[in-house]
Design an enzyme around this catalytic site. Structure first.
Site, mmCIF file in Angstrom:
data_model
loop_
_atom_site.group_PDB
_atom_site.id
_atom_site.type_symbol
_atom_site.label_atom_id
_atom_site.label_comp_id
_atom_site.label_asym_id
_atom_site.label_seq_id
_atom_site.Cartn_x
_atom_site.Cartn_y
_atom_site.Cartn_z
ATOM 1 N N ASP A 1 43.262 37.581 48.751
ATOM 2 C CA ASP A 1 41.907 38.439 48.614
ATOM 3 C C ASP A 1 40.806 37.480 48.212
ATOM 4 O O ASP A 1 40.897 36.263 47.766
ATOM 5 C CB ASP A 1 42.197 39.521 47.351
ATOM 6 C CG ASP A 1 40.791 40.378 46.997
ATOM 7 O OD1 ASP A 1 40.346 40.735 48.270
ATOM 8 O OD2 ASP A 1 40.592 40.588 46.016
ATOM 9 N N SER A 2 39.636 38.058 48.423
ATOM 10 C CA SER A 2 38.436 37.109 47.731
ATOM 11 C C SER A 2 38.375 37.077 46.088
ATOM 12 O O SER A 2 37.629 36.173 45.811
ATOM 13 C CB SER A 2 37.173 37.870 48.336
ATOM 14 O OG SER A 2 36.902 39.040 47.493
ATOM 15 N N CYS B 1 42.432 42.708 51.115
ATOM 16 C CA CYS B 1 40.799 42.513 51.283
ATOM 17 C C CYS B 1 40.575 42.993 52.302
ATOM 18 O O CYS B 1 40.684 42.632 53.603
ATOM 19 C CB CYS B 1 40.571 40.944 51.095
ATOM 20 S SG CYS B 1 38.769 40.739 51.204
ATOM 21 N N GLU C 1 34.842 41.621 39.142
ATOM 22 C CA GLU C 1 35.044 40.433 38.968
ATOM 23 C C GLU C 1 34.422 39.805 37.984
ATOM 24 O O GLU C 1 35.363 38.929 37.216
ATOM 25 C CB GLU C 1 34.409 39.470 40.132
ATOM 26 C CG GLU C 1 35.168 39.459 41.512
ATOM 27 C CD GLU C 1 36.538 38.918 41.660
ATOM 28 O OE1 GLU C 1 36.644 37.845 40.970
ATOM 29 O OE2 GLU C 1 37.270 39.490 42.461
ATOM 30 N N CYS D 1 37.543 48.998 49.808
ATOM 31 C CA CYS D 1 37.402 47.541 49.042
ATOM 32 C C CYS D 1 38.492 47.594 48.014
ATOM 33 O O CYS D 1 38.813 48.507 47.142
ATOM 34 C CB CYS D 1 36.073 47.302 48.685
ATOM 35 S SG CYS D 1 36.021 45.681 47.857
ATOM 36 N N HIS E 1 38.868 45.849 45.432
ATOM 37 C CA HIS E 1 38.261 45.925 44.237
ATOM 38 C C HIS E 1 38.052 47.570 43.539
ATOM 39 O O HIS E 1 37.951 47.588 42.261
ATOM 40 C CB HIS E 1 36.931 45.370 44.177
ATOM 41 C CG HIS E 1 37.130 43.943 44.153
ATOM 42 N ND1 HIS E 1 37.604 43.212 45.301
ATOM 43 C CD2 HIS E 1 36.970 42.792 43.216
ATOM 44 C CE1 HIS E 1 37.694 41.868 45.214
ATOM 45 N NE2 HIS E 1 37.222 41.547 43.852
#
Lengths: 264, 264
Positions: free
Chosen positions: A10-11, A73, A152, A183, A185
């Site tokens: 994942d990012s 991701c 994040e 996404c 997240h």
């Protein structure tokens, strides 16, 4: 049987929502996770750069002897999944197809909202997949560039998060009966998103759908981990600070983990 | 997208339980079905002969330009699935792994019953798969050679069926909390089996589990049928009488179908 771990990329920390779901559904599988938090978010970056970063993550996971790679991701899936899948000889899963497929099944009105990063929405991957499977579906896509930074930075439960989510989504509320959290997240913002969209709207967690698919593919390729009593050794790597990563990860996963810094 | 049909093979009509579930879960996919009723049941036959017959069914389906082949037959899966899967370049699914995997998830006590034909039980495929995934599971296997003839002769709702099922299963009742219907004919006997085993016992329909897996693999291999408005042309073939096949099939599927006789 194949007792090698499953690789997740994942990012940043968002893919932990997929890893958590995998741990819940398949508690006997071992995980190696790499989050590129130092370069997150991927969403606003040029496609060529996302592809390059994704290959770095893939190559890192290959050094860990993984039996399968999960693109946890959406941005990386939209940009690089097909290329990586075609080049590797182990199964490579993305989150977009499972999410698109689940949204079609869930929607009664055929009006589906898709939330994603700038790049995922620009690539238009969800709309393409949804309408290929179901041409009559109406898809309303919305880039939410402020969501990943909230997560994040560990601010996903803050009053700032509530404000940002409300301002981003209020135009979509009432227009769709199903919303794809496009996404990985975004499931951390799920309670706030549900509140803004209304309780009758079905939120599709692409990552959770993906975890179900992992189980089927482990069966199909006959690479399940045996259910031994030996403890599993999940490993987490980040390109940024292990401390910040661990804070979010332990809160989200509900267990203590080891996180190691890595340079790609 | 891939609008070619999905091929189903079975020793007779039992695989219709898988086809029905597929039609329910994926109404936009087209089916070609071949049932070898003239030579059913496969269960008591030697393994080499079952393998030979199964290859004939596979080769017939390949002439129909199928994009995937589903072994809607536990006996054929136990004997020939791995060989066929390794030799073809389209996905080939069997029913045993999805059923074994679902049984492990469903069982709380870890005591699992498996019902199957003589050959499926002799090959011990379910026990091997279940215990490979979950070594602590206790598996009680039972060959039920009288069940398939009841279904193929359209007597699966008769008082004879109740008597046969009761006499076959009474020794297993109370000993397991989950029972795998390890033959695709058995779901037609499901109400009677449930009655004998007790309402708290979970019956696992391997065929229905398999249909869920088909959906995931269509996604993974990107070979879904597009959801056009054009009517689908499901085709059914039998090596025996089309009249007898149609009688059971229309009753079970709840719709009119065309059945064609074929010599292999």
């Amino acid at each position: 049987m194949d007792n090698r771990p499953i690789g997740f990329l994942d990012s940043g920390v968002g893919g932990l929502t997929v890893a958590r779901e995998l741990m819940r559904q398949l508690p006997h599988e071992e995980i190696v996770y790499i989050g590129d938090s130092a370069r997150a978010p991927y969403g606003p970056r040029p496609a060529q750069q996302i592809k390059e970063y994704t290959w770095q993550l893939v190559n890192f996971l290959l050094t860990k002897n993984v039996k399968m790679i999960v693109f946890a991701c959406n941005t990386a899936t939209a940009v690089a999944w097909e290329e990586v899948k075609a080049k590797l000889d182990i199964p490579v899963l993305g989150v977009i197809l499972p999410g698109a497929s689940a949204a079609i099944k869930a929607s009664k009105s055929g009006r589906i909202g898709v939330l994603g990063t700038a790049m995922t929405i620009q690539m238009d991957s969800y709309r393409k997949k949804i309408q290929a499977l179901s041409p009559a579906a109406q898809v309303e896509s919305l880039a939410c560039p402020k969501f990943v930074p909230l997560v994040e930075s560990n601010n996903y439960q803050s009053s700032l998060a509530k404000k940002v989510v409300y301002e981003t989504l209020r135009g979509m509320a009432g227009k769709v009966d199903t919303v794809v959290l496009g996404c990985t997240h975004y499931p951390l913002l799920r309670p706030i998103i549900q509140n803004v969209m209304g309780k009758d709207v079905t939120l599709i967690d692409s990552g959770a759908e993906c975890a179900r698919d992992i189980s089927v593919l482990l069966n199909y390729f006959e690479i399940n981990h045996s259910r031994t009593e030996e403890p599993l050794n999940h490993r987490f790597y980040t390109t940024a600070s292990p401390v910040a990563f661990r804070l979010i990860a332990e809160n989200w996963l509900g267990k203590d983990i080891d996180v190691e810094h890595v340079e790609l």
